[in-house]
Motif scaffolding. Structure first.
Motif, mmCIF file in Angstrom:
data_model
loop_
_atom_site.group_PDB
_atom_site.id
_atom_site.type_symbol
_atom_site.label_atom_id
_atom_site.label_comp_id
_atom_site.label_asym_id
_atom_site.label_seq_id
_atom_site.Cartn_x
_atom_site.Cartn_y
_atom_site.Cartn_z
ATOM 1 N N PRO A 6 33.061 54.666 18.578
ATOM 2 C CA PRO A 6 33.950 55.830 18.504
ATOM 3 C C PRO A 6 35.420 55.464 18.275
ATOM 4 O O PRO A 6 36.142 56.205 17.606
ATOM 5 N N GLU A 7 35.876 54.341 18.813
ATOM 6 C CA GLU A 7 37.292 53.965 18.662
ATOM 7 C C GLU A 7 37.686 53.824 17.189
ATOM 8 O O GLU A 7 38.714 54.340 16.759
ATOM 9 N N SER A 8 36.865 53.121 16.409
ATOM 10 C CA SER A 8 37.188 52.939 14.988
ATOM 11 C C SER A 8 36.688 54.111 14.157
ATOM 12 O O SER A 8 37.135 54.311 13.019
ATOM 13 N N GLY A 9 35.705 54.855 14.684
ATOM 14 C CA GLY A 9 35.101 55.956 13.925
ATOM 15 C C GLY A 9 33.828 55.541 13.203
ATOM 16 O O GLY A 9 33.277 56.322 12.421
ATOM 17 N N LEU A 10 33.351 54.319 13.463
ATOM 18 C CA LEU A 10 32.138 53.868 12.759
ATOM 19 C C LEU A 10 30.906 54.627 13.234
ATOM 20 O O LEU A 10 30.627 54.695 14.432
ATOM 21 N N ARG A 11 30.173 55.184 12.250
ATOM 22 C CA ARG A 11 28.827 55.707 12.494
ATOM 23 C C ARG A 11 27.970 55.175 11.354
ATOM 24 O O ARG A 11 28.234 55.468 10.185
ATOM 25 N N ALA A 12 27.009 54.330 11.693
ATOM 26 C CA ALA A 12 26.199 53.711 10.640
ATOM 27 C C ALA A 12 24.756 53.615 11.101
ATOM 28 O O ALA A 12 24.460 53.686 12.298
ATOM 29 N N ILE A 13 23.876 53.458 10.114
ATOM 30 C CA ILE A 13 22.448 53.269 10.401
ATOM 31 C C ILE A 13 21.973 52.080 9.570
ATOM 32 O O ILE A 13 22.225 52.029 8.349
ATOM 33 N N ILE A 14 21.342 51.124 10.223
ATOM 34 C CA ILE A 14 20.757 49.990 9.510
ATOM 35 C C ILE A 14 19.243 50.148 9.577
ATOM 36 O O ILE A 14 18.678 50.271 10.667
ATOM 37 N N ALA A 15 18.598 50.173 8.406
ATOM 38 C CA ALA A 15 17.140 50.328 8.347
ATOM 39 C C ALA A 15 16.521 49.034 7.841
ATOM 40 O O ALA A 15 16.908 48.535 6.775
ATOM 41 N N ILE A 16 15.604 48.480 8.629
ATOM 42 C CA ILE A 16 14.848 47.308 8.188
ATOM 43 C C ILE A 16 13.430 47.783 7.913
ATOM 44 O O ILE A 16 12.738 48.226 8.831
ATOM 45 N N HIS A 17 13.025 47.710 6.649
ATOM 46 C CA HIS A 17 11.681 48.185 6.293
ATOM 47 C C HIS A 17 10.652 47.073 6.411
ATOM 48 O O HIS A 17 9.538 47.302 6.864
ATOM 49 N N SER A 18 11.039 45.859 5.961
ATOM 50 C CA SER A 18 10.084 44.748 6.025
ATOM 51 C C SER A 18 10.829 43.429 6.087
ATOM 52 O O SER A 18 11.858 43.251 5.421
ATOM 53 N N THR A 19 10.290 42.512 6.912
ATOM 54 C CA THR A 19 10.788 41.131 6.893
ATOM 55 C C THR A 19 9.619 40.187 6.583
ATOM 56 O O THR A 19 9.674 39.004 6.891
ATOM 57 N N ALA A 20 8.576 40.719 5.942
ATOM 58 C CA ALA A 20 7.380 39.905 5.669
ATOM 59 C C ALA A 20 7.704 38.708 4.775
ATOM 60 O O ALA A 20 7.146 37.632 4.952
#
Ligand code: NAD
Length: 343
Positions: A6-20
Protein backbone atom coordinates in the motif's frame (compact mmCIF):
# COMPACT_ATOMS: atom_id res chain seq x y z
CA UNK A 1 0.65 -14.74 -5.89
CA UNK A 2 -1.06 -11.51 -4.94
CA UNK A 3 1.44 -8.72 -4.29
CA UNK A 4 0.33 -5.72 -2.27
CA UNK A 5 2.38 -2.81 -1.00
CA UNK A 6 0.00 0.00 0.00
CA UNK A 7 2.82 2.49 0.72
CA UNK A 8 4.09 2.49 -2.88
CA UNK A 9 0.67 1.67 -4.37
CA UNK A 10 1.78 -1.66 -5.85
CA UNK A 11 -0.99 -4.12 -6.67
CA UNK A 12 0.21 -7.02 -8.78
CA UNK A 13 -0.56 -10.65 -9.53
CA UNK A 14 2.06 -13.21 -10.50
CA UNK A 15 0.68 -16.34 -12.18
CA UNK A 16 2.81 -19.47 -12.53
CA UNK A 17 1.13 -21.92 -14.89
CA UNK A 18 3.88 -24.52 -15.23
CA UNK A 19 7.43 -25.16 -14.10
CA UNK A 20 7.60 -28.61 -15.74
CA UNK A 21 10.34 -27.54 -18.18
CA UNK A 22 12.06 -24.96 -15.98
CA UNK A 23 11.32 -21.66 -14.27
CA UNK A 24 8.14 -19.96 -15.45
CA UNK A 25 9.09 -17.06 -17.74
CA UNK A 26 6.67 -14.42 -18.95
CA UNK A 27 6.53 -10.65 -19.09
CA UNK A 28 4.99 -8.14 -16.73
CA UNK A 29 1.94 -6.37 -18.12
CA UNK A 30 1.28 -2.91 -16.63
CA UNK A 31 -2.35 -2.16 -17.37
CA UNK A 32 -5.32 -0.29 -15.82
CA UNK A 33 -7.58 -3.32 -15.31
CA UNK A 34 -11.19 -2.51 -14.44
CA UNK A 35 -11.00 -4.76 -11.36
CA UNK A 36 -8.93 -7.48 -9.71
CA UNK A 37 -11.00 -10.23 -11.29
CA UNK A 38 -10.12 -9.03 -14.79
CA UNK A 39 -6.45 -8.85 -13.81
CA UNK A 40 -6.47 -12.41 -12.43
CA UNK A 41 -8.20 -13.73 -15.56
CA UNK A 42 -5.62 -12.04 -17.82
CA UNK A 43 -2.66 -13.29 -15.76
CA UNK A 44 -3.96 -16.88 -15.81
CA UNK A 45 -4.73 -16.86 -19.54
CA UNK A 46 -1.41 -15.28 -20.48
CA UNK A 47 0.64 -17.57 -18.21
CA UNK A 48 -0.87 -20.69 -19.81
CA UNK A 49 -0.07 -19.32 -23.27
CA UNK A 50 3.57 -18.83 -22.21
CA UNK A 51 3.83 -22.51 -21.18
CA UNK A 52 2.93 -23.54 -24.74
CA UNK A 53 5.08 -20.88 -26.40
CA UNK A 54 8.17 -21.68 -24.33
CA UNK A 55 7.77 -25.43 -24.79
CA UNK A 56 7.40 -25.23 -28.55
CA UNK A 57 10.38 -22.85 -28.76
CA UNK A 58 12.49 -25.61 -27.22
CA UNK A 59 13.36 -23.51 -24.18
CA UNK A 60 14.05 -24.88 -20.70
CA UNK A 61 11.26 -22.72 -19.35
CA UNK A 62 7.79 -23.10 -17.99
CA UNK A 63 5.08 -20.49 -18.38
CA UNK A 64 4.21 -17.55 -16.18
CA UNK A 65 3.01 -13.99 -16.44
CA UNK A 66 2.53 -11.03 -14.14
CA UNK A 67 0.22 -8.07 -14.21
CA UNK A 68 0.60 -4.81 -12.34
CA UNK A 69 -2.73 -3.04 -11.93
CA UNK A 70 -2.55 0.65 -12.83
CA UNK A 71 -2.04 3.16 -15.60
CA UNK A 72 1.64 2.91 -16.57
CA UNK A 73 1.70 6.59 -17.54
CA UNK A 74 0.95 7.72 -13.98
CA UNK A 75 1.42 4.74 -11.61
CA UNK A 76 4.80 3.46 -12.80
CA UNK A 77 7.16 4.83 -10.16
CA UNK A 78 10.56 3.64 -8.99
CA UNK A 79 9.02 2.50 -5.69
CA UNK A 80 6.29 0.46 -7.43
CA UNK A 81 8.74 -1.26 -9.77
CA UNK A 82 11.20 -2.03 -6.96
CA UNK A 83 8.45 -3.27 -4.62
CA UNK A 84 7.35 -5.54 -7.44
CA UNK A 85 10.97 -6.71 -7.88
CA UNK A 86 11.07 -7.81 -4.24
CA UNK A 87 7.98 -9.98 -4.72
CA UNK A 88 9.60 -11.56 -7.81
CA UNK A 89 12.73 -12.21 -5.75
CA UNK A 90 10.66 -13.80 -2.99
CA UNK A 91 9.68 -16.59 -5.37
CA UNK A 92 13.32 -17.66 -5.43
CA UNK A 93 13.59 -18.03 -9.22
CA UNK A 94 10.46 -20.06 -9.87
CA UNK A 95 9.20 -17.05 -11.85
CA UNK A 96 11.40 -15.05 -14.27
CA UNK A 97 9.99 -11.75 -15.43
CA UNK A 98 10.49 -9.65 -18.59
CA UNK A 99 8.78 -6.86 -20.61
CA UNK A 100 5.23 -6.87 -21.88
CA UNK A 101 2.56 -4.30 -22.74
CA UNK A 102 3.29 -1.20 -20.65
CA UNK A 103 6.82 -2.18 -19.53
CA UNK A 104 10.13 -1.54 -21.25
CA UNK A 105 13.79 -2.55 -20.93
CA UNK A 106 14.49 0.47 -18.70
CA UNK A 107 11.68 -0.59 -16.32
CA UNK A 108 13.16 -4.08 -16.02
CA UNK A 109 16.50 -2.46 -15.13
CA UNK A 110 14.70 -0.86 -12.16
CA UNK A 111 12.95 -4.12 -11.20
CA UNK A 112 16.35 -5.85 -11.39
CA UNK A 113 17.71 -3.62 -8.60
CA UNK A 114 15.66 -5.82 -6.26
CA UNK A 115 15.78 -9.22 -7.95
CA UNK A 116 18.09 -11.59 -9.81
CA UNK A 117 15.12 -12.86 -11.79
CA UNK A 118 14.38 -9.95 -14.15
CA UNK A 119 15.25 -10.34 -17.84
CA UNK A 120 14.50 -8.29 -20.94
CA UNK A 121 17.01 -5.75 -19.73
CA UNK A 122 18.63 -2.90 -21.65
CA UNK A 123 21.83 -3.41 -23.59
CA UNK A 124 23.67 -1.09 -21.18
CA UNK A 125 23.23 -3.81 -18.54
CA UNK A 126 24.21 -6.64 -20.87
CA UNK A 127 20.56 -7.28 -21.66
CA UNK A 128 18.94 -8.32 -24.92
CA UNK A 129 17.37 -4.93 -25.68
CA UNK A 130 14.35 -4.67 -27.98
CA UNK A 131 12.90 -8.17 -28.42
CA UNK A 132 10.87 -7.18 -31.47
CA UNK A 133 14.02 -7.67 -33.57
CA UNK A 134 14.06 -11.46 -33.22
CA UNK A 135 10.26 -11.64 -32.92
CA UNK A 136 10.06 -10.33 -36.49
CA UNK A 137 12.93 -12.54 -37.61
CA UNK A 138 11.11 -15.62 -36.23
CA UNK A 139 7.86 -14.60 -37.94
CA UNK A 140 9.80 -14.35 -41.19
CA UNK A 141 11.20 -17.87 -40.63
CA UNK A 142 7.68 -19.18 -39.96
CA UNK A 143 6.46 -17.50 -43.15
CA UNK A 144 9.29 -19.07 -45.15
CA UNK A 145 8.29 -22.48 -43.75
CA UNK A 146 4.66 -21.85 -44.70
CA UNK A 147 5.78 -20.88 -48.22
CA UNK A 148 7.84 -24.06 -48.41
CA UNK A 149 4.81 -26.11 -47.34
CA UNK A 150 2.39 -24.40 -49.76
CA UNK A 151 4.54 -23.68 -52.78
CA UNK A 152 7.59 -25.95 -52.45
CA UNK A 153 10.04 -23.07 -51.98
CA UNK A 154 10.70 -20.91 -48.90
CA UNK A 155 11.24 -17.79 -50.97
CA UNK A 156 8.75 -14.93 -50.70
CA UNK A 157 10.14 -13.31 -53.86
CA UNK A 158 7.32 -12.21 -56.11
CA UNK A 159 4.65 -12.96 -53.49
CA UNK A 160 2.44 -10.20 -52.15
CA UNK A 161 2.44 -9.97 -48.34
CA UNK A 162 -0.17 -7.85 -46.52
CA UNK A 163 1.09 -6.61 -43.15
CA UNK A 164 -1.52 -5.29 -40.68
CA UNK A 165 0.28 -3.08 -38.15
CA UNK A 166 3.75 -1.71 -38.76
CA UNK A 167 4.91 -0.95 -35.24
CA UNK A 168 8.07 -2.53 -33.87
CA UNK A 169 7.48 -6.12 -35.05
CA UNK A 170 5.66 -5.26 -38.28
CA UNK A 171 8.28 -2.81 -39.49
CA UNK A 172 11.19 -5.22 -38.88
CA UNK A 173 9.21 -7.93 -40.67
CA UNK A 174 8.69 -5.66 -43.69
CA UNK A 175 12.48 -5.19 -43.86
CA UNK A 176 13.01 -8.97 -44.15
CA UNK A 177 10.27 -9.27 -46.75
CA UNK A 178 11.62 -6.46 -48.91
CA UNK A 179 15.11 -8.00 -48.73
CA UNK A 180 13.64 -11.32 -49.88
CA UNK A 181 12.00 -9.68 -52.91
CA UNK A 182 8.37 -9.72 -51.73
CA UNK A 183 5.82 -7.14 -52.79
CA UNK A 184 4.55 -5.59 -49.53
CA UNK A 185 1.31 -3.77 -48.78
CA UNK A 186 0.63 -2.43 -45.27
CA UNK A 187 -1.83 -0.61 -43.07
CA UNK A 188 -1.66 0.99 -39.62
CA UNK A 189 -4.01 3.21 -37.60
CA UNK A 190 -0.95 5.40 -36.91
CA UNK A 191 -0.09 7.27 -40.11
CA UNK A 192 3.27 8.23 -38.61
CA UNK A 193 4.24 4.55 -38.45
CA UNK A 194 3.36 4.11 -42.14
CA UNK A 195 5.31 7.23 -43.13
CA UNK A 196 8.41 6.14 -41.18
CA UNK A 197 8.25 2.75 -42.88
CA UNK A 198 7.83 4.21 -46.37
CA UNK A 199 10.76 6.57 -45.76
CA UNK A 200 12.92 3.44 -45.33
CA UNK A 201 11.16 1.32 -47.96
CA UNK A 202 9.57 3.59 -50.59
CA UNK A 203 8.38 0.60 -52.65
CA UNK A 204 5.95 -0.46 -49.89
CA UNK A 205 2.30 0.36 -50.66
CA UNK A 206 -0.19 1.42 -47.98
CA UNK A 207 -3.98 1.16 -47.76
CA UNK A 208 -6.40 2.94 -45.39
CA UNK A 209 -7.41 0.20 -42.95
CA UNK A 210 -7.42 -3.54 -42.30
CA UNK A 211 -10.74 -3.97 -44.14
CA UNK A 212 -9.11 -2.53 -47.27
CA UNK A 213 -5.98 -4.62 -46.68
CA UNK A 214 -8.02 -7.83 -46.53
CA UNK A 215 -9.68 -6.88 -49.84
CA UNK A 216 -6.32 -6.13 -51.52
CA UNK A 217 -5.15 -9.18 -53.52
CA UNK A 218 -2.33 -10.89 -51.64
CA UNK A 219 -0.73 -14.27 -50.99
CA UNK A 220 0.17 -13.95 -47.30
CA UNK A 221 -1.63 -12.08 -44.52
CA UNK A 222 0.50 -11.01 -41.55
CA UNK A 223 -1.40 -9.70 -38.49
CA UNK A 224 1.11 -7.62 -36.53
CA UNK A 225 -1.14 -5.32 -34.47
CA UNK A 226 -3.46 -6.41 -31.66
CA UNK A 227 -5.09 -9.72 -30.71
CA UNK A 228 -8.31 -11.06 -32.26
CA UNK A 229 -7.35 -10.08 -35.83
CA UNK A 230 -8.74 -13.32 -37.28
CA UNK A 231 -12.47 -12.86 -36.73
CA UNK A 232 -15.19 -14.55 -38.79
CA UNK A 233 -15.48 -11.72 -41.28
CA UNK A 234 -11.74 -11.52 -41.94
CA UNK A 235 -11.33 -15.29 -42.15
CA UNK A 236 -14.09 -15.53 -44.81
CA UNK A 237 -12.63 -12.68 -46.85
CA UNK A 238 -8.91 -13.54 -46.91
CA UNK A 239 -7.80 -14.03 -50.52
CA UNK A 240 -4.40 -15.62 -49.85
CA UNK A 241 -3.04 -19.07 -49.00
CA UNK A 242 -1.11 -18.24 -45.79
CA UNK A 243 -1.66 -16.37 -42.52
CA UNK A 244 1.54 -15.74 -40.57
CA UNK A 245 2.10 -12.71 -38.35
CA UNK A 246 3.58 -11.51 -35.07
CA UNK A 247 0.47 -10.53 -33.10
CA UNK A 248 -0.46 -12.56 -30.02
CA UNK A 249 -3.87 -14.31 -29.76
CA UNK A 250 -4.77 -13.81 -33.43
CA UNK A 251 -7.70 -16.26 -33.43
CA UNK A 252 -10.83 -14.43 -32.23
CA UNK A 253 -12.19 -17.88 -31.29
CA UNK A 254 -10.48 -21.30 -31.53
CA UNK A 255 -12.91 -22.34 -34.30
CA UNK A 256 -11.32 -19.80 -36.64
CA UNK A 257 -8.37 -22.18 -37.03
CA UNK A 258 -10.70 -24.87 -38.42
CA UNK A 259 -12.46 -22.42 -40.71
CA UNK A 260 -9.12 -21.28 -42.15
CA UNK A 261 -8.21 -24.91 -42.78
CA UNK A 262 -11.55 -25.57 -44.51
CA UNK A 263 -10.92 -22.57 -46.74
CA UNK A 264 -7.48 -23.92 -47.71
CA UNK A 265 -5.60 -21.18 -45.86
CA UNK A 266 -2.49 -22.33 -43.99
CA UNK A 267 -2.41 -20.72 -40.53
CA UNK A 268 1.02 -20.51 -38.90
CA UNK A 269 0.17 -20.49 -35.15
CA UNK A 270 1.02 -17.15 -33.58
CA UNK A 271 2.67 -18.55 -30.43
CA UNK A 272 4.97 -20.65 -32.62
CA UNK A 273 6.12 -17.98 -35.06
CA UNK A 274 6.34 -15.05 -32.63
CA UNK A 275 8.57 -16.91 -30.14
CA UNK A 276 11.71 -15.14 -31.40
CA UNK A 277 11.15 -12.48 -28.74
CA UNK A 278 11.12 -14.88 -25.82
CA UNK A 279 14.09 -16.70 -27.36
CA UNK A 280 15.95 -13.36 -27.41
CA UNK A 281 15.00 -12.66 -23.78
CA UNK A 282 15.84 -16.19 -22.56
CA UNK A 283 19.32 -15.92 -24.00
CA UNK A 284 20.15 -13.37 -21.29
CA UNK A 285 20.34 -16.28 -18.87
CA UNK A 286 23.51 -17.40 -20.66
CA UNK A 287 25.09 -13.92 -21.03
CA UNK A 288 23.35 -12.39 -24.03
CA UNK A 289 24.67 -13.22 -27.51
CA UNK A 290 22.60 -11.88 -30.40
CA UNK A 291 24.10 -14.38 -32.86
CA UNK A 292 23.31 -17.35 -30.63
CA UNK A 293 19.76 -16.11 -30.03
CA UNK A 294 19.24 -15.54 -33.75
CA UNK A 295 20.50 -19.06 -34.52
CA UNK A 296 17.95 -20.42 -32.02
CA UNK A 297 15.17 -18.31 -33.56
CA UNK A 298 16.07 -19.79 -36.97
CA UNK A 299 14.80 -23.10 -35.55
CA UNK A 300 11.24 -21.76 -35.89
CA UNK A 301 11.48 -22.71 -39.59
CA UNK A 302 11.93 -26.42 -38.81
CA UNK A 303 9.36 -26.54 -36.01
CA UNK A 304 6.80 -24.86 -38.28
CA UNK A 305 7.39 -27.50 -40.98
CA UNK A 306 6.83 -30.23 -38.35
CA UNK A 307 3.61 -28.56 -37.21
CA UNK A 308 2.26 -28.29 -40.78
CA UNK A 309 3.17 -31.92 -41.52
CA UNK A 310 1.49 -33.16 -38.32
CA UNK A 311 -1.62 -31.10 -39.11
CA UNK A 312 -1.86 -32.65 -42.59
CA UNK A 313 -1.21 -36.17 -41.32
CA UNK A 314 -3.83 -35.96 -38.57
CA UNK A 315 -6.39 -33.84 -40.42
CA UNK A 316 -6.25 -31.14 -37.73
CA UNK A 317 -5.51 -27.42 -37.79
CA UNK A 318 -1.90 -26.28 -37.31
CA UNK A 319 -3.04 -24.57 -34.09
CA UNK A 320 -4.08 -27.92 -32.60
CA UNK A 321 -0.95 -29.60 -33.99
CA UNK A 322 1.25 -26.96 -32.34
CA UNK A 323 -0.54 -27.51 -29.01
CA UNK A 324 0.09 -31.25 -29.30
CA UNK A 325 3.81 -30.83 -29.97
CA UNK A 326 4.12 -28.43 -27.04
CA UNK A 327 2.27 -30.84 -24.72
CA UNK A 328 4.36 -33.79 -25.89
CA UNK A 329 7.59 -31.99 -24.98
CA UNK A 330 6.20 -31.01 -21.57
CA UNK A 331 5.24 -34.65 -20.98
CA UNK A 332 8.43 -36.32 -22.19
CA UNK A 333 11.05 -33.79 -21.13
CA UNK A 334 9.20 -32.41 -18.10
CA UNK A 335 8.98 -35.96 -16.72
CA UNK A 336 12.79 -36.12 -16.45
CA UNK A 337 12.64 -34.03 -13.26
CA UNK A 338 11.19 -37.11 -11.53
CA UNK A 339 14.62 -38.76 -11.86
CA UNK A 340 15.88 -37.42 -8.56
CA UNK A 341 19.37 -36.02 -8.16
CA UNK A 342 21.33 -35.68 -4.92
CA UNK A 343 21.19 -32.14 -3.51
N1 NAD B 1 7.56 -6.92 -29.39
C1 NAD B 1 7.71 -8.21 -29.24
O1 NAD B 1 8.83 -8.72 -28.98
C2 NAD B 1 6.55 -9.15 -29.39
C3 NAD B 1 6.75 -10.51 -29.12
C4 NAD B 1 5.70 -11.40 -29.32
C5 NAD B 1 4.47 -10.91 -29.75
N2 NAD B 1 4.30 -9.57 -29.98
C6 NAD B 1 2.98 -9.12 -30.44
O2 NAD B 1 3.11 -8.49 -31.71
C7 NAD B 1 2.13 -7.45 -31.85
C8 NAD B 1 2.84 -6.15 -32.20
O3 NAD B 1 3.76 -5.83 -31.16
P1 NAD B 1 4.74 -4.57 -31.30
O4 NAD B 1 5.77 -4.75 -30.25
O5 NAD B 1 5.14 -4.39 -32.73
O6 NAD B 1 3.74 -3.40 -30.86
P2 NAD B 1 3.69 -1.90 -31.42
O7 NAD B 1 2.78 -1.18 -30.49
O8 NAD B 1 5.06 -1.37 -31.66
O9 NAD B 1 3.00 -2.05 -32.86
C9 NAD B 1 1.65 -2.31 -33.05
C10 NAD B 1 1.21 -1.47 -34.26
O10 NAD B 1 -0.13 -1.83 -34.62
C11 NAD B 1 -0.83 -0.64 -34.91
N3 NAD B 1 -2.28 -0.90 -34.75
C12 NAD B 1 -3.01 -0.97 -33.62
N4 NAD B 1 -4.29 -1.24 -33.90
C13 NAD B 1 -4.37 -1.36 -35.23
C14 NAD B 1 -5.44 -1.64 -36.15
N5 NAD B 1 -6.68 -1.85 -35.71
N6 NAD B 1 -5.16 -1.67 -37.46
C15 NAD B 1 -3.90 -1.46 -37.92
N7 NAD B 1 -2.86 -1.19 -37.12
C16 NAD B 1 -3.10 -1.14 -35.80
C17 NAD B 1 -0.29 0.39 -33.96
O11 NAD B 1 -0.53 1.71 -34.42
C18 NAD B 1 1.20 0.04 -33.95
O12 NAD B 1 1.92 0.74 -34.98
C19 NAD B 1 1.36 -7.44 -30.51
O13 NAD B 1 0.22 -8.25 -30.65
C20 NAD B 1 2.34 -8.09 -29.54
O14 NAD B 1 1.66 -8.70 -28.45
C21 NAD B 1 5.32 -8.69 -29.82
Amino acid sequence: MFCSDPESGLRAIIAIHSTALGPALGGTRFYPYADEEAAVADALRLSAAMTYKNSLAGLDLGGGKAVIIGDPRTAKTEAVLRAYGRFVESLGGRYLTACDVGTYNADLDVVARETRFAHGRSEAYGGCGDSSVLTAYGVFQGMRAAAQHCWGSPSLAGRTVAVAGVGKVGSWLVGHLVDDGADVVVTDVDQGAVQRLQARHPQVRAVDDTAALVRTPHDVYAPCALGGALDAETVEALPGRIVCGGANNQLATPEMADRLRERGVLYAPDFLVNAGGVIQVEDERHGFSFDRAQAKASGIFGVALRVFALADAEGISPAVAADRLAEERIRTVGRLATIRLPR
